[in-house]
Motif scaffolding. Structure first.
Motif, short mmCIF file in Angstrom:
data_model
loop_
_atom_site.label_atom_id
_atom_site.label_comp_id
_atom_site.label_asym_id
_atom_site.label_seq_id
_atom_site.Cartn_x
_atom_site.Cartn_y
_atom_site.Cartn_z
N ALA A 120 0.92 -1.12 0.02
CA ALA A 120 0.14 -0.05 0.07
C ALA A 120 0.80 1.20 -0.21
O ALA A 120 1.69 1.45 0.82
N LEU A 121 0.85 2.10 -1.08
CA LEU A 121 1.28 3.39 -1.14
C LEU A 121 0.49 4.50 -0.93
O LEU A 121 -0.49 4.72 -1.31
N HIS A 122 1.12 5.30 0.29
CA HIS A 122 0.35 6.54 0.67
C HIS A 122 1.35 7.53 0.06
O HIS A 122 2.18 7.95 0.87
N LEU A 123 0.74 8.24 -0.87
CA LEU A 123 1.58 9.27 -1.53
C LEU A 123 0.56 10.48 -1.77
O LEU A 123 -0.60 10.22 -2.32
N SER A 124 0.95 11.58 -1.51
CA SER A 124 0.22 12.68 -1.94
C SER A 124 -1.41 12.60 -1.49
O SER A 124 -2.12 13.07 -2.05
N GLY A 125 -1.76 12.08 -0.28
CA GLY A 125 -2.97 12.04 0.32
C GLY A 125 -3.91 10.82 -0.59
O GLY A 125 -5.03 10.84 -0.25
N LYS A 126 -3.31 10.08 -1.55
CA LYS A 126 -4.02 9.03 -1.72
C LYS A 126 -3.31 7.59 -1.64
O LYS A 126 -2.06 7.80 -1.41
N THR A 127 -3.99 6.57 -1.60
CA THR A 127 -3.54 5.38 -1.38
C THR A 127 -3.74 4.50 -2.69
O THR A 127 -4.71 4.13 -3.14
N LYS A 128 -2.78 3.71 -3.01
CA LYS A 128 -2.89 2.88 -4.12
C LYS A 128 -2.12 1.48 -3.61
O LYS A 128 -1.15 1.56 -2.99
N THR A 129 -2.65 0.33 -4.13
CA THR A 129 -2.07 -0.86 -3.90
C THR A 129 -1.40 -1.53 -5.12
O THR A 129 -1.90 -1.46 -6.30
N PHE A 130 -0.59 -2.53 -4.64
CA PHE A 130 0.30 -3.29 -5.74
C PHE A 130 0.08 -4.68 -5.11
O PHE A 130 0.75 -4.93 -3.91
N THR A 131 -0.22 -5.95 -5.94
CA THR A 131 -0.27 -7.02 -5.51
C THR A 131 0.64 -7.98 -6.06
O THR A 131 0.69 -7.91 -7.38
N GLY A 132 1.55 -8.98 -5.51
CA GLY A 132 2.44 -9.85 -6.10
C GLY A 132 1.98 -11.24 -5.55
O GLY A 132 1.87 -11.24 -4.35
N ILE A 133 1.63 -12.35 -6.33
CA ILE A 133 1.58 -13.66 -5.92
C ILE A 133 2.71 -14.72 -6.63
O ILE A 133 3.02 -14.31 -7.66
N CYS A 134 3.05 -15.35 -5.64
CA CYS A 134 4.12 -16.55 -6.33
C CYS A 134 3.33 -17.83 -5.82
O CYS A 134 3.31 -18.05 -4.58
N LYS A 135 3.02 -18.52 -6.79
CA LYS A 135 2.65 -19.99 -6.39
C LYS A 135 3.60 -20.90 -6.42
O LYS A 135 4.66 -20.73 -6.83
N GLY A 136 3.45 -22.03 -5.51
CA GLY A 136 4.49 -23.03 -5.53
C GLY A 136 3.84 -24.02 -4.52
O GLY A 136 2.49 -24.53 -4.64
N ALA A 137 4.78 -24.72 -3.71
CA ALA A 137 4.39 -25.84 -2.76
C ALA A 137 5.11 -25.78 -1.72
O ALA A 137 6.47 -25.12 -1.59
N ILE A 138 4.73 -26.61 -0.55
CA ILE A 138 5.37 -26.57 0.71
C ILE A 138 6.17 -27.93 0.63
O ILE A 138 5.76 -28.85 0.62
N THR A 139 7.62 -27.88 1.15
CA THR A 139 8.38 -28.99 1.03
C THR A 139 7.96 -29.85 2.15
O THR A 139 7.25 -29.66 3.12
N THR A 140 8.51 -31.12 2.57
CA THR A 140 8.36 -31.75 3.58
C THR A 140 9.49 -31.54 4.76
O THR A 140 9.23 -31.97 5.74
N ALA A 141 10.45 -30.88 4.34
CA ALA A 141 11.56 -30.38 5.39
C ALA A 141 12.15 -28.94 4.82
O ALA A 141 12.11 -28.74 3.62
N LYS A 142 12.63 -28.48 6.05
CA LYS A 142 13.35 -27.26 5.74
C LYS A 142 14.86 -27.49 4.78
O LYS A 142 15.18 -28.53 5.13
N ARG A 143 14.96 -26.71 3.90
CA ARG A 143 15.85 -26.78 3.42
C ARG A 143 16.64 -25.42 2.84
O ARG A 143 16.02 -24.42 2.57
N GLY A 144 18.00 -25.18 2.74
CA GLY A 144 18.80 -24.15 2.64
C GLY A 144 18.97 -23.31 4.00
O GLY A 144 18.30 -23.26 4.98
N LYS A 145 19.87 -22.18 3.49
CA LYS A 145 20.39 -21.28 4.57
C LYS A 145 20.06 -19.83 4.57
O LYS A 145 20.32 -19.06 5.32
N ASP A 146 19.55 -19.57 3.32
CA ASP A 146 19.38 -18.04 2.87
C ASP A 146 17.99 -17.79 3.16
O ASP A 146 17.26 -18.55 3.53
N GLY A 147 17.61 -16.41 2.95
CA GLY A 147 16.15 -16.02 2.84
C GLY A 147 15.78 -15.82 4.50
O GLY A 147 16.59 -15.69 5.35
N PHE A 148 14.29 -15.82 4.76
CA PHE A 148 13.85 -15.88 6.11
C PHE A 148 12.41 -16.23 5.74
O PHE A 148 11.92 -16.46 5.00
#
Length: 191
Positions: A120-148
């Motif tokens: 949500a961008l609040h700029l000059s008295g107006k609010t505009k939204t931008f949406t991003g979706i990433c489809k995928g799947a959940i693994t059965t175990a944790k893998r990798g050391k990067d990200g959060f």
């Protein structure tokens, strides 16, 4: 242009900064002296993003943008959704959250999920939204050391690796936050 990114999460700040052109200077909440928890009490991801952006504008006077992100798992009817950060409790521990999610999916063959980010961008008295979706799947175990967050158990469609196993550049290219930020940047550069 100077604009506040309403987050206290250093990982999100780093991820978004890597996508913002140099002519747009990002200010963190810390930089504007905001040390309190910004409210997130809405029932939707979009509502929480708007609430955070409005809060900063109202209480600090800065033009800003805020994001809210949720992991939505098909077999769990959209859980954890708006509760993604505190799925396993108020302590907001990523490992606890992942453990709870993996446990809840243990007997479920459907591992389909998506990450959804709304900015949500609040700029000059107006609010505009931008949406991003990433489809995928959940693994059965944790893998990798990067990200959060849930990155060690989420793999995007077309990938064998989790978000925690790929580079930040790859994640930004296909990920939910990167998609939303690119829409935001396109909008800001037209102004």
């Amino acid at each position: 242009m100077k604009i506040v990114f309403a987050t206290n999460n250093p990982n999100k700040l780093k991820e978004v900064q890597s996508l913002i052109p140099k002519k747009i200077q990002l200010l963190s909440l810390e930089a504007i002296g905001c040390t309190e928890d910004v409210p997130e009490t809405q029932s939707t991801i979009e509502g929480n993003a708007k609430q955070k952006a409005d809060y900063i504008k109202t209480h600090y006077g800065y033009d800003c943008f805020a994001d809210d992100t949720g992991l939505e798992v098909e077999a769990l009817h959209g859980e954890p959704g708006i509760y993604s950060a505190r799925y396993a409790g108020k302590q907001r521990d990523a490992n606890d959250n992942m453990d709870k999610l993996l446990n809840n999916l243990e007997d479920k063959p459907n591992r389909n999920a998506q990450f959804k980010t709304v900015i949500a961008l609040h700029l000059s008295g107006k609010t505009k939204t931008f949406t991003g979706i990433c489809k995928g799947a959940i693994t059965t175990a944790k893998r990798g050391k990067d990200g959060f967050g849930y990155d060690p158990i989420f793999k995007a469609e077309g990938f064998d690796q989790t978000f925690a196993e790929i580079s930040l550049a790859e994640k930004n290219e296909v990920g939910h936050r990167g998609k939303a930020v690119r829409q935001l940047v396109a909008y800001l550069t037209k102004l």
